[in-house]
Design an enzyme around this catalytic site. Structure first.
Site, short mmCIF file in Angstrom:
data_model
loop_
_atom_site.label_atom_id
_atom_site.label_comp_id
_atom_site.label_asym_id
_atom_site.label_seq_id
_atom_site.Cartn_x
_atom_site.Cartn_y
_atom_site.Cartn_z
N ASP A 32 -8.23 -106.04 187.61
CA ASP A 32 -9.56 -106.50 187.22
C ASP A 32 -9.96 -107.68 188.10
O ASP A 32 -9.15 -108.57 188.39
CB ASP A 32 -9.56 -106.90 185.74
CG ASP A 32 -10.96 -107.00 185.17
OD1 ASP A 32 -11.33 -106.15 184.34
OD2 ASP A 32 -11.71 -107.93 185.57
N ASN A 88 -13.52 -100.60 175.64
CA ASN A 88 -14.80 -100.96 175.04
C ASN A 88 -15.75 -99.78 175.18
O ASN A 88 -15.87 -99.20 176.26
CB ASN A 88 -15.37 -102.20 175.74
CG ASN A 88 -14.49 -103.42 175.55
OD1 ASN A 88 -14.01 -103.67 174.45
ND2 ASN A 88 -14.28 -104.18 176.61
N GLY A 94 -19.24 -104.58 173.98
CA GLY A 94 -19.34 -105.33 175.23
C GLY A 94 -19.03 -104.52 176.46
O GLY A 94 -18.69 -105.10 177.51
N GLN A 95 -19.11 -103.20 176.37
CA GLN A 95 -18.88 -102.40 177.59
C GLN A 95 -19.89 -102.78 178.66
O GLN A 95 -21.10 -102.82 178.40
CB GLN A 95 -18.97 -100.90 177.27
CG GLN A 95 -18.63 -100.03 178.48
CD GLN A 95 -18.68 -98.53 178.19
OE1 GLN A 95 -19.09 -98.11 177.10
NE2 GLN A 95 -18.27 -97.74 179.15
N SER A 96 -19.39 -103.08 179.86
CA SER A 96 -20.30 -103.50 180.93
C SER A 96 -20.28 -102.53 182.12
O SER A 96 -21.22 -102.54 182.92
CB SER A 96 -19.94 -104.91 181.41
OG SER A 96 -18.63 -104.95 181.93
N HIS A 101 -12.75 -96.69 181.13
CA HIS A 101 -11.59 -97.40 181.66
C HIS A 101 -10.78 -97.97 180.50
O HIS A 101 -11.32 -98.33 179.46
CB HIS A 101 -12.01 -98.52 182.62
CG HIS A 101 -13.08 -99.42 182.08
ND1 HIS A 101 -14.41 -99.07 182.06
CD2 HIS A 101 -13.02 -100.66 181.54
CE1 HIS A 101 -15.13 -100.05 181.53
NE2 HIS A 101 -14.30 -101.02 181.19
N HIS A 103 -8.31 -101.13 179.70
CA HIS A 103 -7.78 -102.42 180.15
C HIS A 103 -6.31 -102.50 179.74
O HIS A 103 -5.99 -102.28 178.56
CB HIS A 103 -8.50 -103.58 179.47
CG HIS A 103 -9.97 -103.69 179.73
ND1 HIS A 103 -10.51 -104.67 180.55
CD2 HIS A 103 -11.03 -102.98 179.25
CE1 HIS A 103 -11.85 -104.55 180.56
NE2 HIS A 103 -12.18 -103.53 179.79
P1 AMP Z 1 -15.90 -103.59 180.23
O1 AMP Z 1 -16.64 -104.87 179.96
O2 AMP Z 1 -14.94 -103.21 179.15
O3 AMP Z 1 -16.85 -102.48 180.61
O4 AMP Z 1 -14.96 -103.89 181.47
C1 AMP Z 1 -15.43 -103.90 182.79
C2 AMP Z 1 -14.42 -104.70 183.59
O5 AMP Z 1 -14.64 -104.42 184.96
C3 AMP Z 1 -14.54 -106.21 183.43
O6 AMP Z 1 -13.31 -106.73 182.93
C4 AMP Z 1 -14.85 -106.70 184.85
O7 AMP Z 1 -14.20 -107.92 185.15
C5 AMP Z 1 -14.31 -105.57 185.68
N1 AMP Z 1 -14.90 -105.42 187.00
C6 AMP Z 1 -16.23 -105.43 187.32
N2 AMP Z 1 -16.40 -105.21 188.63
C7 AMP Z 1 -15.15 -105.03 189.16
C8 AMP Z 1 -14.67 -104.76 190.46
N3 AMP Z 1 -15.48 -104.62 191.53
N4 AMP Z 1 -13.32 -104.66 190.65
C9 AMP Z 1 -12.48 -104.81 189.60
N5 AMP Z 1 -12.89 -105.05 188.33
C10 AMP Z 1 -14.20 -105.17 188.12
#
Ligand code: AMP
Length: 115
Positions: A32, A88, A94-96, A101, A103
């Site tokens: 991450d 998430n 809080g999925q972004s 994926h 974690h």
């Molecule tokens: P989520 O919020 O559960 O959708 O997790 C998305 C994760 O992706 C977050 O922990 C971010 O820090 C991670 N993330 C975003 N962009 C990148 C990237 N380019 N390389 C690695 N991790 C990333």
């Protein structure tokens, strides 16, 4: 199948760089960018699924991702101390990034309940 505007599809196809730990035909694992624990690795299917709500019907993707998450934890030396797998799904969680994926978090005592 890769989605043009998906960040994790671009990582899976090496269009965008990441620090990879493991990779096979169906899944890959990379660190991450913003780690929340000494080990914070993301495991993704190579096939695009939005989240677990979408991916759960794809037994091959689910089994490959979960096995790789276990293998990451073992490779990081977390088998005995323990670790947490988080996925998430949707806005309240809080999925972004909208490519499913898992974690893999470990290397410190993790609080419960999560925020
Ligand atoms: P989520 O919020 O559960 O959708 O997790 C998305 C994760 O992706 C977050 O922990 C971010 O820090 C991670 N993330 C975003 N962009 C990148 C990237 N380019 N390389 C690695 N991790 C990333």
């Amino acid at each position: 199948m890769s989605h043009d505007n998906c960040l994790f599809c671009k990582i899976a196809t090496k269009v965008i760089p990441a620090t990879f730990l493991l990779e096979d035909e169906h899944a890959c694992a990379f660190r991450d960018l913003n780690p929340m624990a000494p080990t914070h690795v993301l495991v993704i299917p190579k096939k695009h699924h939005v989240n677990i709500d979408d991916a759960a019907d794809d037994a091959l993707a689910v089994s490959c991702v979960m096995r790789m998450a276990r293998d990451v934890a073992r490779a990081e030396g977390l088998k005995d101390s323990g670790y947490r797998l988080v996925m998430n799904s949707g806005s309240d969680a809080g999925q972004s990034v909208f490519h499913w994926h898992v974690h893999v978090l470990g290397g410190r005592q993790l609080g419960w309940p999560p925020g």
